[in-house]
Design a protein around this motif. Structure first.
Motif, PDB file in Angstrom:
ATOM      1  N   LEU A   1     -11.615  28.297 -78.853  1.00 51.84           N
ATOM      2  CA  LEU A   1     -10.749  27.407 -78.667  1.00 51.84           C
ATOM      3  C   LEU A   1     -11.078  26.005 -78.596  1.00 51.84           C
ATOM      4  O   LEU A   1     -11.513  25.349 -77.807  1.00 51.84           O
ATOM      5  CB  LEU A   1      -9.968  27.702 -77.234  1.00 51.84           C
ATOM      6  N   PRO A   2     -11.412  25.640 -79.868  1.00 49.47           N
ATOM      7  CA  PRO A   2     -11.844  24.267 -80.037  1.00 49.47           C
ATOM      8  C   PRO A   2     -10.868  23.179 -79.626  1.00 49.47           C
ATOM      9  O   PRO A   2      -9.702  23.327 -79.291  1.00 49.47           O
ATOM     10  CB  PRO A   2     -12.062  23.920 -81.670  1.00 49.47           C
ATOM     11  N   GLU A   3     -11.193  21.890 -79.169  1.00 45.29           N
ATOM     12  CA  GLU A   3     -10.433  20.753 -78.752  1.00 45.29           C
ATOM     13  C   GLU A   3      -9.152  20.648 -79.188  1.00 45.29           C
ATOM     14  O   GLU A   3      -8.302  20.399 -78.442  1.00 45.29           O
ATOM     15  CB  GLU A   3     -11.298  19.669 -78.443  1.00 45.29           C
ATOM     16  N   PRO A   4      -9.037  20.591 -80.556  1.00 42.21           N
ATOM     17  CA  PRO A   4      -7.790  20.402 -81.156  1.00 42.21           C
ATOM     18  C   PRO A   4      -6.654  21.458 -80.728  1.00 42.21           C
ATOM     19  O   PRO A   4      -5.692  21.075 -80.448  1.00 42.21           O
ATOM     20  CB  PRO A   4      -7.918  20.309 -82.430  1.00 42.21           C
ATOM     21  N   LEU A   5      -7.284  22.835 -80.674  1.00 44.88           N
ATOM     22  CA  LEU A   5      -6.490  23.541 -80.078  1.00 44.88           C
ATOM     23  C   LEU A   5      -5.896  23.694 -78.877  1.00 44.88           C
ATOM     24  O   LEU A   5      -4.763  23.916 -78.553  1.00 44.88           O
ATOM     25  CB  LEU A   5      -6.919  25.103 -80.536  1.00 44.88           C
TER      26      LEU A   5
ATOM     27  N   VAL B   1      -2.796  11.570 -82.355  1.00 47.07           N
ATOM     28  CA  VAL B   1      -2.800  11.492 -83.944  1.00 47.07           C
ATOM     29  C   VAL B   1      -4.225  12.154 -84.214  1.00 47.07           C
ATOM     30  O   VAL B   1      -4.250  12.750 -85.250  1.00 47.07           O
ATOM     31  CB  VAL B   1      -2.484  10.052 -84.337  1.00 47.07           C
ATOM     32  N   GLU B   2      -5.405  11.447 -83.597  1.00 50.34           N
ATOM     33  CA  GLU B   2      -6.552  11.864 -84.176  1.00 50.34           C
ATOM     34  C   GLU B   2      -6.922  13.597 -84.088  1.00 50.34           C
ATOM     35  O   GLU B   2      -7.393  14.255 -84.825  1.00 50.34           O
ATOM     36  CB  GLU B   2      -7.717  11.279 -83.640  1.00 50.34           C
ATOM     37  N   THR B   3      -6.386  14.181 -82.866  1.00 50.63           N
ATOM     38  CA  THR B   3      -6.852  15.444 -82.841  1.00 50.63           C
ATOM     39  C   THR B   3      -5.684  16.520 -83.655  1.00 50.63           C
ATOM     40  O   THR B   3      -5.956  17.472 -84.158  1.00 50.63           O
ATOM     41  CB  THR B   3      -6.437  16.085 -81.381  1.00 50.63           C
TER      42      THR B   3
END
Length: 182
Positions: free
Chosen positions: A18-22, A32-34
């Motif tokens: 579960l990487p940070e964007p998810l 916006v960045e993620t």
């Protein structure tokens, strides 16, 4: 797949990868960045790793996607609740959760609706034509017309293909005929 992963996340049983964007997506805290990091490569990696998860639904959905064993679909002339309820029960009796293995793709989910003067639906999108005249985009684009509500497509009902050949008595011949479009 993402609905199941989010359900597990909300239950306190998130997928092991579960990487940070998810994580931010599931928490409802996207920036916006993620958001821009949520690309096809990240999704493909997540699906590959989630295909080995202990949750049978998440694992199966990911394996189906990765190995192109996608759900089958029918295009019914008329979408009737009675058929959907029968289909839900048949899917459940085959051991599948209809929340994940029965999907109705409705053409009414429009990404753009044609601007109609005097209605507060939204702002029109204009194209600048040679000569300097402006024309609303749906007047020039077949693609926009197809997604704009001018032309309504047909509903698609997605389901596990094994229902077509099931010996399960709850998957009646009537349901199989409907699924085959007969």
């Amino acid at each position: 797949i993402f609905v199941r992963a989010k359900t597990l996340f909300d239950r306190g049983q998130p997928p092991s990868f579960l990487p940070e964007p998810l994580r931010r997506l599931f928490e409802g805290r996207l920036t916006v960045e993620t958001y821009l990091l949520l690309d096809e490569a990240l999704a493909q990696t997540a699906f590959m790793l989630w295909s080995q998860e202990g949750d049978p639904v998440l694992s199966d959905l990911c394996n189906r996607f990765l190995h192109r064993r996608l759900l089958k679909y029918v295009i019914p002339e008329k979408l009737e609740d009675q058929w959907l309820e029968r289909l839900k029960e048949a899917i459940r009796s085959e051991g599948f959760d209809p929340d994940y293995y029965l999907q109705v793709d409705s053409p009414a989910d429009l990404s753009y609706d044609v601007y109609r003067s005097g209605q507060s639906v939204g702002k029109p999108i204009y194209l600048l034509k040679t000569g300097g005249s402006l024309v609303e985009i749906s007047e020039e684009s077949e693609i926009v017309r197809s997604i704009s509500g001018i032309r309504f497509g047909k509903h698609r009902v997605y389901f596990p293909g094994r229902l077509l050949h099931s010996g399960n008595p709850r998957v009646t011949a009537e349901i199989r005929r409907w699924l085959k479009g007969v």
